[in-house]
Design a protein around this motif. Structure first.
Motif, PDB file in Angstrom:
ATOM      1  N   LEU A 531      60.268  61.330  38.517  1.00 25.55           N
ATOM      2  CA  LEU A 531      60.691  60.215  39.356  1.00 25.55           C
ATOM      3  C   LEU A 531      59.614  59.140  39.439  1.00 25.55           C
ATOM      4  O   LEU A 531      58.419  59.448  39.514  1.00 25.55           O
ATOM      5  N   LYS A 532      60.051  57.874  39.438  1.00 23.32           N
ATOM      6  CA  LYS A 532      59.150  56.740  39.620  1.00 23.32           C
ATOM      7  C   LYS A 532      59.734  55.800  40.671  1.00 23.32           C
ATOM      8  O   LYS A 532      60.957  55.572  40.714  1.00 23.32           O
ATOM      9  N   ILE A 565      63.812  52.440  41.866  1.00 21.25           N
ATOM     10  CA  ILE A 565      63.554  53.854  41.637  1.00 21.25           C
ATOM     11  C   ILE A 565      64.206  54.247  40.320  1.00 21.25           C
ATOM     12  O   ILE A 565      65.270  53.721  39.951  1.00 21.25           O
ATOM     13  N   SER A 566      63.556  55.139  39.584  1.00 19.22           N
ATOM     14  CA  SER A 566      64.093  55.569  38.294  1.00 19.22           C
ATOM     15  C   SER A 566      63.784  57.042  38.075  1.00 19.22           C
ATOM     16  O   SER A 566      62.850  57.602  38.661  1.00 19.22           O
ATOM     17  N   ALA A 567      64.575  57.668  37.209  1.00 20.58           N
ATOM     18  CA  ALA A 567      64.380  59.063  36.836  1.00 20.58           C
ATOM     19  C   ALA A 567      64.379  59.164  35.319  1.00 20.58           C
ATOM     20  O   ALA A 567      65.228  58.561  34.641  1.00 20.58           O
ATOM     21  N   VAL A 577      67.539  52.053  39.307  1.00 17.15           N
ATOM     22  CA  VAL A 577      68.215  51.095  40.186  1.00 17.15           C
ATOM     23  C   VAL A 577      67.153  50.189  40.793  1.00 17.15           C
ATOM     24  O   VAL A 577      66.083  50.663  41.205  1.00 17.15           O
ATOM     25  N   LYS A 578      67.429  48.892  40.859  1.00 19.69           N
ATOM     26  CA  LYS A 578      66.514  47.940  41.470  1.00 19.69           C
ATOM     27  C   LYS A 578      67.245  47.110  42.513  1.00 19.69           C
ATOM     28  O   LYS A 578      68.425  46.781  42.341  1.00 19.69           O
ATOM     29  N   VAL A 579      66.518  46.781  43.574  1.00 18.29           N
ATOM     30  CA  VAL A 579      67.039  45.871  44.600  1.00 18.29           C
ATOM     31  C   VAL A 579      66.049  44.731  44.731  1.00 18.29           C
ATOM     32  O   VAL A 579      64.883  44.942  45.093  1.00 18.29           O
ATOM     33  N   ASN A 580      66.492  43.531  44.432  1.00 17.36           N
ATOM     34  CA  ASN A 580      65.652  42.343  44.563  1.00 17.36           C
ATOM     35  C   ASN A 580      65.925  41.672  45.901  1.00 17.36           C
ATOM     36  O   ASN A 580      67.072  41.602  46.351  1.00 17.36           O
TER      37      ASN A 580
END
Length: 608
Positions: A531-532, A565-567, A577-580
């Motif tokens: 996870l990152k 967050i990424s896997a 997934v990114k939220v700007n």
């Protein structure tokens, strides 16, 4: 590490240039062979290919959140320009694999029409660099570099993203190399309806759609252990529609195509190296005052470039570097009065480096440019760096830099001025670096004075004209704090910066427009097993947009937060997934054109 080994590694821009009895394996070719030498004396922030995926919309977004560069953007995906240390966009040099690619017509680079994907690294260097990188390298330079590995076999990758406002972003890359040959290619296609809404102004980004396509290819072949030939090319095509405020307004658009290609021959011996480059760059652009009508204006610019970089070790302490360059710049405008213009540009640079010890070194540089029909100043630079201890080092840089007038400045009708003088700048900065365990703090105060600033002003005849009128000075502080730590499967990284900028018009003694006095950034990365997580913060202080410091018209301060967050599974497959703009903040970098509030993206990446 002794001084011979230091020189072998630090000057090995292409991997095999050694000194004395040192021996190394040639594993990588870097097209910008000067970059490792620049890093000996100047801080250069490196943004990796992996970092670009965090801000994958465009280069403007990447620089805004991951560098000290201030970005002025006329809405998402529209015209965008950079500013280092309170300077103008024309005083920023864009450097592609060691070649200055600022526009012949505008004298600057439109960031929106600079591809984001396809580089192995992007370097950000603040401060003057005209002795090495030419006209426009006054406030700083942005370096877009490609590398080629050897003995790595086959590798490939795919990045695909779906985002808000019907945005789709796809990037594919592949490479193959053995002990003699290396090849790499990549392609990117981005498209967006870009029809975001901002309720605070009852604003809809009508007619804001865009697309762009990029293809990059490079190869290198070792003829012998001492001789290598290499090639790198980039092809870019883009279309961007300009936003309108009402449906009944006339819709306009701008299209551009660019070609960049260079070949290089590198000759590396024990005590010297020589890199010869031949390059061709071309820019084409068309503006359509109405979507259903023929183009209203446009132009084609072509550059033919020869550049030779000779580097020689007199002994283990003294190194001399000679750089010669010749260009033919051509331009043909459409409905601009620029008719088949051509300009010859040549330059000779000499740099002398003295390594007192492995911890103390100096560099002095001199350059003379020969620009047709323009009286160019002699340029100089001086740098020193001293690693006083394990926890502190200090550097000093002094330089004179310049920018010669662009084709628009001289030939545009009406308004061009053939009597313009080049802009010149004298600047000094100091770099203080402190290291304590896993922390590193860099503090860089600076001062810069610019004379013969080229500006366009209204005339009594009803049109604008270019003049040398303004003098300005900039002073301030750049600071950067980083922290990196790994505990078992936990890995954390922090990069935070604060930037204070005063850019003063010496006639009015007021802050220059669109230069925020206070600005800060922060990037946090956390990794655990597969996870990152990352978070980005941007704080921009109030920004005047007029030369009289009118507070009522100024852009308010704002804080923006992004997160993702990424896997990763089997070290090859990643889903993220990114939220700007997590906080849903209303903000803008220029008047009338707000940037999007909260928006989202989902992406997948495969590496093999």
């Amino acid at each position: 590490m002794d001084i011979k080994r230091s020189l072998a590694l630090l000057f090995s821009s292409y991997g095999c240039f050694l000194f004395g009895q040192e021996k190394a394996i040639d594993t990588i070719y870097i097209f910008d062979n000067q970059m490792n030498r620049v890093k000996l004396f100047h801080p250069v922030k490196t943004i990796t290919a992996e970092d670009t995926e965090k801000n994958s919309t465009n280069l403007s977004e990447l620089l805004r959140f991951q560098s000290q560069v201030y970005i002025k953007e006329n809405g998402r995906g529209a015209v965008s320009s950079p500013s280092f240390r309170g300077t103008t966009a024309q005083q920023t040099a864009f450097v592609w694999n060691g070649i200055n690619i600022n526009s012949n017509f505008l004298g600057q680079g439109d960031i929106t029409n600079m591809p984001l994907f396809g580089y192995d690294q992007i370097g950000i260097k603040a401060g003057g660099g005209s002795v090495v990188y030419g006209s426009g390298a006054i406030g700083g330079s942005i370096h877009m570099n490609n590398t080629l590995d050897f003995n790595k076999g086959f590798h490939g990758g795919l990045f695909s993203e779906v985002a808000s406002f019907n945005t789709f972003n796809n990037f594919v890359k592949g490479s193959y190399s053995n002990d003699r040959f290396s090849f790499k290619a990549s392609g990117n296609y981005s498209v967006s309806e870009n029809d975001y809404k901002v309720s605070d102004l009852n604003y809809i980004n009508r007619n804001g759609n865009y697309y762009n396509t990029t293809f990059n290819a490079g190869a290198s072949y070792k003829i012998t252990d001492e001789h290598k030939v290499s090639w790198q090319s980039q092809f870019f095509d883009s279309s961007q529609h300009y936003p309108i405020y009402e449906e009944t307004a006339t819709k306009t658009k701008y299209k551009t195509q660019s070609v960049r290609s260079l070949i290089a021959w590198d000759w590396n011996k024990t005590k010297f190296s020589n890199s010869f480059k031949a390059a061709y760059t071309e820019e084409n652009f068309q503006y359509f005052g109405a979507l259903d009508l023929p183009k209203s204006s446009g132009g084609t610019g072509k550059n033919y470039i020869l550049k030779n970089d000779f580097n020689y070790f007199l002994n283990s302490k003294w190194n001399i570097n000679l750089i010669g360059e010749f260009q033919v710049n051509k331009g043909e405008g459409y409905k601009s009065g620029i008719v088949d213009v051509s300009r010859n540009v040549g330059s000779v640079s000499a740099l002398l480096r003295y390594f007192v010890t492995k911890d103390l070194r100096f560099e002095g540089g001199f350059k003379k440019d020969f620009v047709e029909d323009i009286n160019s100043p002699a340029l100089y630079s001086f740098s020193g760096k001293w690693n006083t201890s394990k926890w502190y080092n200090v550097g000093l840089n002094l330089s004179k830099n310049f920018r010669y007038p662009s084709f628009n400045d001289i030939y545009y009708e009406p308004g061009g001025n053939k009597d313009l003088r080049p802009e010149t700048s004298v600047q000094v900065d100091m770099n203080h670096e402190f290291k304590v365990k896993n922390f590193k703090l860099t503090v860089s105060p600076y001062y810069m004075g610019v004379t013969d600033l080229i500006v366009w002003l209204p005339t009594a005849l009803g049109y604008w004209q270019a003049f040398n009128v303004n003098k300005s000075e900039s002073y301030g502080l750049e600071s950067q704090l980083s922290f990196n730590k790994q505990l078992g499967n936990h890995k954390i990284g922090l990069n935070a910066g604060y930037y204070y900028t005063r850019s003063i018009d010496k006639e009015t003694h007021k802050q220059m427009p669109y230069v925020p006095i206070h600005r800060g950034t922060a990037n946090v990365d956390y990794e655990y097993s597969f996870l990152k997580f990352f978070a980005q913060g941007l704080l921009n202080g109030g920004t005047y947009i007029t030369g009289d410091e009118d507070r009522k018209a100024a852009i308010d301060s704002y804080f923006i937060l992004n997160a993702g967050i990424s896997a990763t599974v089997s070290k090859r497959y990643t889903l993220g997934v990114k939220v700007n703009n997590v906080t849903n903040t209303y903000y803008k970098t220029v008047s009338f054109y707000p940037l999007p509030k909260r928006n989202y993206s989902v992406y997948a990446a495969i590496n093999f």
